[in-house]
Design an enzyme around this catalytic site. Structure first.
Site, PDB file in Angstrom:
ATOM      1  N   ARG A 100     -15.867   3.798   1.162  1.00  9.61           N
ATOM      2  CA  ARG A 100     -16.636   3.676   2.402  1.00  9.61           C
ATOM      3  C   ARG A 100     -18.129   3.583   2.094  1.00  9.61           C
ATOM      4  NH1 ARG A 100     -13.474   8.024   6.369  1.00  9.61           N
ATOM      5  NH2 ARG A 100     -11.690   6.641   6.732  1.00  9.61           N
ATOM      6  N   GLU A 111      -7.196  -0.502   0.035  1.00 10.58           N
ATOM      7  CA  GLU A 111      -6.061  -0.606   0.952  1.00 10.58           C
ATOM      8  C   GLU A 111      -4.755  -0.834   0.206  1.00 10.58           C
ATOM      9  OE1 GLU A 111      -5.876   0.265   3.921  1.00 10.58           O
ATOM     10  OE2 GLU A 111      -8.006   0.438   4.417  1.00 10.58           O
ATOM     11  N   TYR A 139       4.911   2.199  -7.307  1.00 10.20           N
ATOM     12  CA  TYR A 139       5.103   0.902  -6.638  1.00 10.20           C
ATOM     13  C   TYR A 139       4.385  -0.201  -7.410  1.00 10.20           C
ATOM     14  CZ  TYR A 139       7.260   3.101  -2.564  1.00 10.20           C
ATOM     15  OH  TYR A 139       8.094   3.781  -1.717  1.00 10.20           O
ATOM     16  N   TYR A 161      -0.074  -4.848   7.886  1.00 10.90           N
ATOM     17  CA  TYR A 161      -1.051  -3.766   7.967  1.00 10.90           C
ATOM     18  C   TYR A 161      -2.326  -4.088   7.201  1.00 10.90           C
ATOM     19  CZ  TYR A 161      -3.802   0.133   6.567  1.00 10.90           C
ATOM     20  OH  TYR A 161      -4.888   0.910   6.311  1.00 10.90           O
ATOM     21  N   ASP A 215      -0.660   1.601  10.902  1.00 15.49           N
ATOM     22  CA  ASP A 215      -0.022   2.191   9.729  1.00 15.49           C
ATOM     23  C   ASP A 215       0.788   3.406  10.189  1.00 15.49           C
ATOM     24  OD1 ASP A 215      -1.970   4.029  10.338  1.00 15.49           O
ATOM     25  OD2 ASP A 215      -2.310   4.566   8.252  1.00 15.49           O
ATOM     26  N   THR A 232      12.455   6.487  -5.350  1.00 18.09           N
ATOM     27  CA  THR A 232      12.584   6.389  -3.898  1.00 18.09           C
ATOM     28  C   THR A 232      14.035   6.533  -3.452  1.00 18.09           C
ATOM     29  OG1 THR A 232      10.741   4.857  -3.959  1.00 18.09           O
ATOM     30  CG2 THR A 232      11.992   4.972  -1.916  1.00 18.09           C
TER      31      THR A 232
END
Length: 351
Positions: free
Chosen positions: A22, A43, A88, A126, A144, A297
């Site tokens: 930010r 993101e 991931y 998203y 989200d 997962t």
DNA sequence: TATGCGTGGTT
DNA sequence: TAACCAAGCAT
């Protein structure tokens, strides 16, 4: 009653978290928007991943590769190694694909609309909306998991996810303002992450307390409803850790598709009920006696570990020897690092 | 629409 | 301790 979005923006101006991706509060007040590259990178890292886990990775990536051209020029193996531990791993492969499209085909400029962003690898509904809103202040509807939870409670929606998604998206759309949509998007997500939390929501300090339907009904802690998940089966496998006389380790690059795709790992068997032995070379393999346990997962994994010390002229059938000085355990995905941590002591101390 | 895809923190 | 959860995407 005052406008809901304006109430939330006022709360955000006082409570916004200071996060590495930010801009500083003073700059935000002056309507300065963050670098699209940094928004995109953060993101993607934040997909299904907590802020706490992402921070160090974001700092490391932006130090190594300050802009999209630098990232696009990085070797695949280095990027995958730096992503190791974050999970991931398709995200890392798509991150590189996307960086190279932007650097090579788009003159280093990220698209500034959701429609164009969503065409890029690893950028879905998203993330495209989030980048358009946060980096370009476009009035996109950003939905989200946080937003879904906040909307379900705000309107006391009991339809279970994922069936409720269209309804929750409509609710989010009805609130999204044309003024400061980027700050608003982050404000709803901050609210969900810090106040309207999944468990024990802090309704007493919520800027939307007065207008929250679930709180009036007392159902906030039960929302959103979700369809139950399937139980995880347990699979078994064998990992082979070989160290050569010069200290080099036998490792294998996993294929790009599938579990841990593109990552470095120990050669091993299939992972199923009763795995067949699959040693990568002939050696005097010793069973370590302890299992590495790991949960993915959709299944639990128990890996038995075979270790061996081998001679300098050994030719493996699978994998490549990595010199001890060039091997970083941190380049391994977590399950493989667990195996290494268990095997290392035995090999260093002698069997 | 359902499934595959990681990990670490929390309860 | 085991289940649940977190700023989703690709297929």
């Amino acid at each position: 009653m005052r406008d809901a979005a304006q109430d939330l923006l006022a709360w955000y101006d006082r409570h916004a978290r200071d996060l590495p991706w930010r801009v500083a509060p003073a700059a935000r007040a002056a309507r300065v928007h963050p670098d699209p590259y940094r928004v995109w990178l953060s993101e993607v890292m934040l997909q299904q991943t907590t802020v706490a886990a992402v921070k160090a990775y974001f700092e490391r990536f932006t130090t190594l590769w300050p802009d999209v051209q630098a990232l696009a020029a990085a070797p695949d193996a280095q990027v995958m190694g730096e992503w190791a531990g974050l999970g991931y791993y398709a995200r890392a492969r798509n991150l590189l694909k996307c960086a190279r499209v932007v650097a090579n085909d788009l003159n280093g400029q990220f698209p500034d609309t959701r429609e164009d962003l969503v065409k890029l690898p690893g950028i879905g509904p998203y993330t495209s909306a989030a980048i358009a809103a946060i980096a370009f202040d476009a009035p996109e509807v950003v939905v989200d998991g946080n937003v879904e939870r906040v909307m379900a409670r705000l309107h006391d929606i009991h339809t279970p996810l994922p069936a409720a998604k269209p309804e929750l998206t409509r609710a989010a759309a009805a609130l999204t303002p044309n003024r400061r949509p980027g700050d608003y998007a982050q404000a709803v997500m901050d609210l969900g992450a810090t106040v309207c939390t999944s468990k024990s929501p802090a309704c007493g300090i919520c800027p939307w307390m007065a207008r929250c339907t679930a709180r009036k009904a007392g159902t906030q802690s039960d929302l959103p409803h979700k369809t139950p998940k399937k139980p995880k089966p347990t699979r078994h496998g064998i990992a082979y850790v070989a160290q050569r006389a010069d200290g080099a380790w036998l490792l294998e690059r996993r294929p790009d598709k599938g579990l841990l795709g593109g990552m470095l790992g120990w050669p091993g068997s299939d992972w199923r009920d009763t795995p067949s032995p699959a040693p990568p070379l002939e050696a005097d393999w010793q069973d370590l006696g302890t299992e590495a346990r790991h949960t993915f997962t959709h299944f639990h994994l128990r890996l038995t570990i075979q270790v061996a010390q081998v001679g300098m002229n050994t030719q493996p059938e699978r994998g490549t020897f990595h010199p001890a000085g060039a091997f970083r355990p941190s380049d391994l995905p977590t399950v493989m690092r667990k195996v290494f941590d268990l095997a290392r002591d035995t090999l260093n101390n002698g069997p």
